[in-house]
Scaffold this active site. Structure first.
Site, PDB file in Angstrom:
ATOM      1  CG  ASP A 174      -0.286  -0.179   2.528  1.00  0.00           C
ATOM      2  OD1 ASP A 174       0.851  -0.707   2.580  1.00  0.00           O
ATOM      3  OD2 ASP A 174      -0.889   0.189   3.553  1.00  0.00           O
TER       4      ASP A 174
ATOM      5  CB  THR B 140      -5.588   0.581  10.102  1.00  0.00           C
ATOM      6  OG1 THR B 140      -6.745   0.277   9.325  1.00  0.00           O
ATOM      7  CG2 THR B 140      -5.550  -0.317  11.323  1.00  0.00           C
TER       8      THR B 140
END
Length: 248
Positions: A104, A127
């Site tokens: 990512d 997150t």
């Protein structure tokens, strides 16, 4: 480019971003996102998908479960799994062991460099809070990972015996926190803001690109000039997938 390849470029491409807490989907036609969704949203779509780009930060076992379900849905599609390499899309990876950089983060860096072509600080507030820096020559310099404010809040509650509060404690908050709930929530937020401010001060001339669920809010709290784009991982995956296809 052959006629068949030109035709294939106009067909929808499904890009899959499997994150820690949710799955994001995007359907591209050429460079444009024509649809995106999350988790179960794909069940309601019937695009003629012939190519899939798949990126996941989950374990191999968990990733394979998602991947197999997608392959069953799109039997005729070619699926390309995206991985981190030493270099891709004109960017060189900073890691001594490139594969240990999260996919990512890598995809965000690829998009940031190829779209802006200048020194960019990428701040992904999801997150976890992840920061990466890529310079205008296409060199990824490295970055940081820290818990999000929500993760820090959960850690305090789970690892202490008396820190307990409810959402009602957040009502009417003005000035310094005057109850435990406010002290924890706003204290954790200040930790994240202070961390990001410190990093941004090191790169005063860079462009700041925010993403992630809390990215826009964080950008406003920092009061800095930057851009928010929730889809940089998906867009980076499209770039990398297209490069992989072109090399075949």
């Amino acid at each position: 480019m052959s006629v068949s390849n030109k035709m294939s470029q106009t067909l929808p491409v499904l890009v899959v971003d499997v994150g820690n807490t949710s799955i994001k989907w995007a359907v591209f036609v050429d460079k444009e996102i024509v649809w995106h969704g999350r988790d179960e949203d794909l069940d309601e779509q019937d695009f003629d998908i012939r190519r899939i780009y798949f990126a996941s930060v989950r374990s191999e076992q968990a990733s394979n479960i998602v991947l197999e379900s997608i392959k069953k849905r799109y039997i005729a599609a070619v699926c390309i799994q995206l991985h981190v390499r030493l270099s891709a899309c004109n960017v060189t990876n900073a890691y001594n062991e490139p594969h240990r950089l999260g996919i990512d983060r890598w995809l965000g860096v690829l998009y940031a460099y190829n779209y802006y072509r200048q020194d960019v600080v990428v701040i992904d507030a999801g997150t976890a809070v992840k920061i990466d820096v890529v310079e205008k020559r296409g060199v990824h310099l490295g970055g940081f990972i820290t818990p999000s404010a929500h993760m820090m809040e959960q850690s305090l509650v789970s690892n202490t015996g008396k820190i307990r509060f409810s959402e009602a404690d957040m009502e009417g908050a003005v000035g310094l926190p005057n109850n435990t709930g406010q002290a924890v929530r706003f204290g954790c937020r200040e930790m994240v803001i202070g961390f990001v401010e410190r990093i941004l001060r090191r790169y005063p001339d860079a462009m700041y690109l925010f993403t992630g669920g809390d990215g826009e809010s964080l950008m406003k709290q920092l009061n800095v000039s930057g851009f928010f784009d929730p889809d940089i991982v998906l867009k980076g995956a499209k770039l990398l997938g297209d490069e992989r296809v072109a090399m075949q």
